[in-house]
Design an enzyme around this catalytic site. Structure first.
Site, PDB file in Angstrom:
ATOM      1  N   THR A 169      -1.486   7.157  -0.179  1.00  0.00           N
ATOM      2  CA  THR A 169      -2.744   7.019  -0.951  1.00  0.00           C
ATOM      3  C   THR A 169      -3.604   5.637  -0.528  1.00  0.00           C
ATOM      4  O   THR A 169      -4.882   5.510  -0.642  1.00  0.00           O
ATOM      5  CB  THR A 169      -2.718   6.987  -2.578  1.00  0.00           C
ATOM      6  OG1 THR A 169      -1.992   5.996  -2.751  1.00  0.00           O
ATOM      7  CG2 THR A 169      -2.184   8.278  -2.960  1.00  0.00           C
TER       8      THR A 169
ATOM      9  N   ASP B  51       4.744  -4.692  10.499  1.00  0.00           N
ATOM     10  CA  ASP B  51       5.775  -4.266  11.608  1.00  0.00           C
ATOM     11  C   ASP B  51       5.705  -4.783  12.661  1.00  0.00           C
ATOM     12  O   ASP B  51       6.698  -5.128  13.176  1.00  0.00           O
ATOM     13  CB  ASP B  51       5.499  -2.688  11.730  1.00  0.00           C
ATOM     14  CG  ASP B  51       5.613  -1.714  10.322  1.00  0.00           C
ATOM     15  OD1 ASP B  51       6.452  -2.091   9.433  1.00  0.00           O
ATOM     16  OD2 ASP B  51       5.595  -0.588  10.472  1.00  0.00           O
TER      17      ASP B  51
ATOM     18  N   ARG C 232       0.815  -0.981   0.027  1.00  0.00           N
ATOM     19  CA  ARG C 232       0.012  -0.064  -0.073  1.00  0.00           C
ATOM     20  C   ARG C 232       0.966   1.150   0.136  1.00  0.00           C
ATOM     21  O   ARG C 232       1.780   1.278   0.755  1.00  0.00           O
ATOM     22  CB  ARG C 232      -0.899   0.038   1.389  1.00  0.00           C
ATOM     23  CG  ARG C 232      -1.791  -0.774   1.522  1.00  0.00           C
ATOM     24  CD  ARG C 232      -3.002  -0.543   2.354  1.00  0.00           C
ATOM     25  NE  ARG C 232      -2.856   0.077   3.438  1.00  0.00           N
ATOM     26  CZ  ARG C 232      -3.260   0.754   4.516  1.00  0.00           C
ATOM     27  NH1 ARG C 232      -4.631   0.663   4.407  1.00  0.00           N
ATOM     28  NH2 ARG C 232      -2.963   1.563   5.296  1.00  0.00           N
TER      29      ARG C 232
ATOM     30  N   ASP D  15      -0.041  -1.809  12.482  1.00  0.00           N
ATOM     31  CA  ASP D  15       0.786  -2.382  11.383  1.00  0.00           C
ATOM     32  C   ASP D  15       1.044  -3.676  11.627  1.00  0.00           C
ATOM     33  O   ASP D  15       2.176  -4.103  12.426  1.00  0.00           O
ATOM     34  CB  ASP D  15       1.825  -1.483  10.680  1.00  0.00           C
ATOM     35  CG  ASP D  15       2.332  -1.836   9.264  1.00  0.00           C
ATOM     36  OD1 ASP D  15       2.573  -3.349   9.270  1.00  0.00           O
ATOM     37  OD2 ASP D  15       2.359  -1.147   8.414  1.00  0.00           O
TER      38      ASP D  15
HETATM   39  C1  PRP Z   1      -1.100  -4.351   5.095  1.00  0.00           C
HETATM   40  C2  PRP Z   1      -1.748  -5.461   5.359  1.00  0.00           C
HETATM   41  C3  PRP Z   1      -2.530  -5.833   3.988  1.00  0.00           C
HETATM   42  C4  PRP Z   1      -2.900  -4.282   3.707  1.00  0.00           C
HETATM   43  C5  PRP Z   1      -4.280  -3.989   4.051  1.00  0.00           C
HETATM   44  O1  PRP Z   1      -0.017  -4.268   3.964  1.00  0.00           O
HETATM   45  O2  PRP Z   1      -1.053  -6.573   5.424  1.00  0.00           O
HETATM   46  O3  PRP Z   1      -1.973  -6.430   3.083  1.00  0.00           O
HETATM   47  O4  PRP Z   1      -2.169  -3.467   4.344  1.00  0.00           O
HETATM   48  O5  PRP Z   1      -4.969  -2.961   3.424  1.00  0.00           O
HETATM   49  P1  PRP Z   1      -6.078  -2.624   2.404  1.00  0.00           P
HETATM   50  O6  PRP Z   1      -7.056  -3.371   2.954  1.00  0.00           O
HETATM   51  O7  PRP Z   1      -6.019  -1.047   2.691  1.00  0.00           O
HETATM   52  O8  PRP Z   1      -5.170  -2.888   1.016  1.00  0.00           O
HETATM   53  P2  PRP Z   1       1.001  -3.174   3.626  1.00  0.00           P
HETATM   54  O9  PRP Z   1       0.850  -2.672   2.226  1.00  0.00           O
HETATM   55  O10 PRP Z   1       1.299  -2.159   5.018  1.00  0.00           O
HETATM   56  O11 PRP Z   1       2.560  -4.073   3.581  1.00  0.00           O
HETATM   57  P3  PRP Z   1       3.144  -4.942   4.531  1.00  0.00           P
HETATM   58  O12 PRP Z   1       2.574  -6.405   4.483  1.00  0.00           O
HETATM   59  O13 PRP Z   1       4.522  -5.389   3.974  1.00  0.00           O
HETATM   60  O14 PRP Z   1       3.364  -4.425   5.867  1.00  0.00           O
HETATM   61  N1  URA Z   2      -2.547  -2.668   7.560  1.00  0.00           N
HETATM   62  C1  URA Z   2      -2.257  -2.883   8.803  1.00  0.00           C
HETATM   63  O1  URA Z   2      -1.253  -3.445   9.074  1.00  0.00           O
HETATM   64  N2  URA Z   2      -3.020  -2.441   9.559  1.00  0.00           N
HETATM   65  C2  URA Z   2      -4.246  -1.399   9.374  1.00  0.00           C
HETATM   66  O2  URA Z   2      -4.685  -0.808  10.278  1.00  0.00           O
HETATM   67  C3  URA Z   2      -4.445  -1.296   7.841  1.00  0.00           C
HETATM   68  C4  URA Z   2      -3.565  -1.973   7.085  1.00  0.00           C
END
Ligand code: PRP
Ligand code: URA
Length: 206
Positions: free
Chosen positions: A106, A201, A102, A198
């Site tokens: 945005t 993280d 993401r 997150d």
């Molecule tokens: C997070 C999470 C999902 C996404 C959800 O990933 O693990 O994949 O956000 O958000 P959405 O429903 O608004 O698309 P992120 O992009 O933070 O990547 P990561 O898993 O590498 O931390």
């Molecule tokens: N991705 C995450 O890891 N946490 C949130 O709250 C939204 C998207």
């Protein structure tokens, strides 16, 4: 689309461990494994089985084996942290990967990696992503999966926001969602409230 919210005291207990900001990465990973095991239990409830004759040390009896072939697909990166229980529990599972990220500003998800097993057609896909926020990532992942004609897609997530549920429902009404909780709403940064922060993280200590 069916939304299955898993209402169980153990799920509620481990979800609270995940939500607590004082939970360390080690404790977070442990609670994550446990809650995913419980969600998997529900998400696999309708898998088809076959029966066959086996011999116990005492006599013959009917045995059961999973007949459906399952493909597990974690959405990188956080979905990767859900794979331990999947590999432990599911017989003959094959694994694919979808890398989506993401944009922090945005919240739009873009693909950076896709590697799927060649045999997805006609199989049951368990899509693994712990957070359904805007639904952008899950919607895009299902779109990618459907290019390969799976029999069905079930999304396993820990926390789902109403916005994400609605977005996925509109784009892919056939996808079933298995979640521990439906939270209140997204904040301005598209994080889930109350949520747990997150997931990636916290899982990986980044
Ligand atoms: C997070 C999470 C999902 C996404 C959800 O990933 O693990 O994949 O956000 O958000 P959405 O429903 O608004 O698309 P992120 O992009 O933070 O990547 P990561 O898993 O590498 O931390
Ligand atoms: N991705 C995450 O890891 N946490 C949130 O709250 C939204 C998207």
């Amino acid at each position: 689309m069916a939304l299955h919210l898993i209402d169980h005291p153990l799920v509620a207990h481990y979800l609270t461990r995940l939500r607590d900001r004082d939970t360390t990465p080690d404790e977070f990973r442990e609670a994550s494994d446990k809650i995913i095991t419980l969600l998997l239990y529900e998400a696999t409830r309708t898998l088809r089985t076959r029966t066959f004759e086996i011999a116990t040390p005492i006599e013959s009896t009917a045995g059961t084996a999973i007949a459906d072939r399952v493909v597990a697909v974690p959405i990188l990166r956080a979905g990767l942290g859900l794979m331990g229980p999947v590999l432990d529990l599911l017989p003959q599972v094959t694994v694919g990967y979808i890398g989506l990220e993401r944009d922090e500003r945005t919240a739009v998800a873009s693909r950076y990696y896709v590697k799927l097993p060649p045999d997805i057609q006609g199989k049951t896909v368990l899509l693994l992503d712990p957070m359904l926020a805007t639904g952008g990532s899950a919607t895009k992942a299902v779109e990618i999966l459907k290019e390969h004609s799976p029999a069905s897609v079930r999304l396993i997530c820990v926390v789902a926001a109403p916005e994400g549920i609605m977005a996925l429902q509109q784009a892919h009404p056939d996808v079933e969602i298995f979640a521990a909780a439906r939270d209140r709403q997204l904040n301005a940064q598209k994080y889930i409230m109350p949520g747990l922060g997150d997931y990636g993280d916290r899982l990986f200590g980044t």
